[in-house]
Design an enzyme around this catalytic site. Sequence first.
Site, mmCIF file in Angstrom:
data_model
loop_
_atom_site.group_PDB
_atom_site.id
_atom_site.type_symbol
_atom_site.label_atom_id
_atom_site.label_comp_id
_atom_site.label_asym_id
_atom_site.label_seq_id
_atom_site.Cartn_x
_atom_site.Cartn_y
_atom_site.Cartn_z
ATOM 1 N N TYR A 51 12.352 -4.716 -5.320
ATOM 2 C CA TYR A 51 11.188 -4.725 -6.198
ATOM 3 C C TYR A 51 10.162 -3.638 -5.905
ATOM 4 O O TYR A 51 9.629 -3.025 -6.830
ATOM 5 C CB TYR A 51 10.510 -6.096 -6.089
ATOM 6 C CG TYR A 51 9.175 -6.183 -6.768
ATOM 7 C CD1 TYR A 51 9.088 -6.275 -8.154
ATOM 8 C CD2 TYR A 51 7.990 -6.159 -6.034
ATOM 9 C CE1 TYR A 51 7.863 -6.345 -8.789
ATOM 10 C CE2 TYR A 51 6.763 -6.231 -6.669
ATOM 11 C CZ TYR A 51 6.701 -6.317 -8.042
ATOM 12 O OH TYR A 51 5.492 -6.385 -8.667
ATOM 13 N N CYS B 8 0.829 -1.183 0.000
ATOM 14 C CA CYS B 8 0.000 0.000 0.000
ATOM 15 C C CYS B 8 0.870 1.242 0.000
ATOM 16 O O CYS B 8 2.000 1.210 0.468
ATOM 17 C CB CYS B 8 -0.884 0.029 1.246
ATOM 18 S SG CYS B 8 -2.068 -1.323 1.288
ATOM 19 N N GLY C 101 -0.081 -0.064 -4.987
ATOM 20 C CA GLY C 101 -1.412 -0.624 -4.797
ATOM 21 C C GLY C 101 -2.352 -0.130 -5.867
ATOM 22 O O GLY C 101 -2.474 1.079 -6.058
ATOM 23 N N ASN D 180 -0.280 0.578 5.885
ATOM 24 C CA ASN D 180 0.586 -0.178 4.986
ATOM 25 C C ASN D 180 1.294 -1.221 5.837
ATOM 26 O O ASN D 180 1.991 -0.884 6.788
ATOM 27 C CB ASN D 180 1.608 0.769 4.331
ATOM 28 C CG ASN D 180 2.659 0.040 3.505
ATOM 29 O OD1 ASN D 180 3.747 0.564 3.285
ATOM 30 N ND2 ASN D 180 2.362 -1.149 3.032
ATOM 31 N N GLY D 181 1.110 -2.505 5.482
ATOM 32 C CA GLY D 181 1.768 -3.561 6.245
ATOM 33 C C GLY D 181 0.785 -4.664 6.557
ATOM 34 O O GLY D 181 -0.235 -4.819 5.877
#
Length: 470
Positions: free
Chosen positions: A249, A10, A37, A111-112
């Site tokens: 990445y 995210c 995202g 996020n996570g």
Amino acid sequence: MGAESPKEECGLFGVWAPGEDVARLTYLGLFAQQHRGQESAGIAVSDGQNILVYKDLGLVSQVFNEATLTTLHGDLAIGHTRYSTTGSTTWDNAQPVFKTDGERSVALGHNGNLVNTRELAERVGRSGGATTDTDLVTTLLAREMASNGLEDSAMQLLPTLEGAFCFVLMDERSVYAARDPHGVRPLSIGRLPNGFCVASETCALDIVGATIVRDVEPGELVRIDDRGLRSSRFAEAPRRAHCIFEFVYLARPDTRLSGVSVHEARREMGRLLAREHPTEADMVIAVPSTANSAAQGYAEESGTPYGEGLVKNNYVGRTFIQPSQSLRDRGVKLKLNPLPDSVRGKRLVVVDDSIVRGTTTRQTVQTLREAGAAQIHVRITCPPIKWPCFYGIDMSTRQELVASDLTVEEIRAFICADSLGYLSLEGLVAATGAPKEEFCRACFDGEYPIPVPDSAGKFVLEDRLKLPSS
Ligand code: SF4
């Protein structure tokens, strides 16, 4: 990046800047982080009195237009782009999550991935109706804040969360940002002429013209409002465990992670890969676009010319209408198309960022062979991914990972390459310039820095609560 690649998690953005068009700044910040995202996007904005939330499924540019942005007035805002690492893809799970008791409100983006979701679900109870860990956290905050205010509620709740989390959250007057005590996911602070902003990646701070101030520290809660930027520590940071896969990445090359340029780190990965796995070749190409920097590094180090062999269409979002199987069978390629004039008759080094299931890499190799490549030597900028990630990247079972039970030679045979070489973990760490101990490397070495309950997995919450998934 293919359909089987590890999905980005995210992207977060938050801004407090009275007098600025905070909704538009947030839109730009999210747009810069679209790669993190592509399932949904949302913005919450407050004028000091009321929080207004607008969110929907789709890309940032599909969710928002001039008309919607014009309705979002205020002095502070948070925003979120989502890929679902927990829960299903439904409108309800789009973020920011918003809760109100009529008096006070909270909006939150995450996020996570939390690993003590079961315990949080028990605290919320079955009436909560949540399908994500984010919804559980927001529900618990909203319950507490009626008596304690958002900052105190957050300071009580955050130490009880386990796993990887970065949050941006807001009440009517302040923006907050928090990062877990291991600092698994990135979160940085920027300064604007009349305020501050926070973002998962520094490329989002750049796009809004902010100067980078610093990272949010692991275990830190930052509050931004008319009293400036204030910091509280909600937990000691036992050891850092920044996700090394962000370098490989996830992050954009123009982002800086812990002050290090992702582009430069990837170029160094390419150079080290060339030293570890040299080969005779005519041209080095990248699987675009994550591996571009590393392919340049490989070419520099090996003395083999760098060229273009594959073209990527960047505009295929998750809501894009997929071609039918019969069109696929006729060779309709959505994302990667070869340049036959460039690759025909050549011995190619093909640099890619990672192999998850292996099917996308196999397709890429096949595409290049059909375009006339004489030899294909695949080089990967990280070690084999053998272990699932429980901290926000969608690689949740070992069965999904081709390297969990195949050797490198078996994977080479599976993807039909002439040779296959992975960068060593030592090489990957060296390319970042930071010590090994500062990273989570669990998907490569199985050493999980934050304990993972046996039950942890993508749909654990839905299983437990027996919620319908879509
Ligand atoms: S397991 Fe891998 S992808 Fe997940 S946080 Fe750790 S390094 Fe990143």
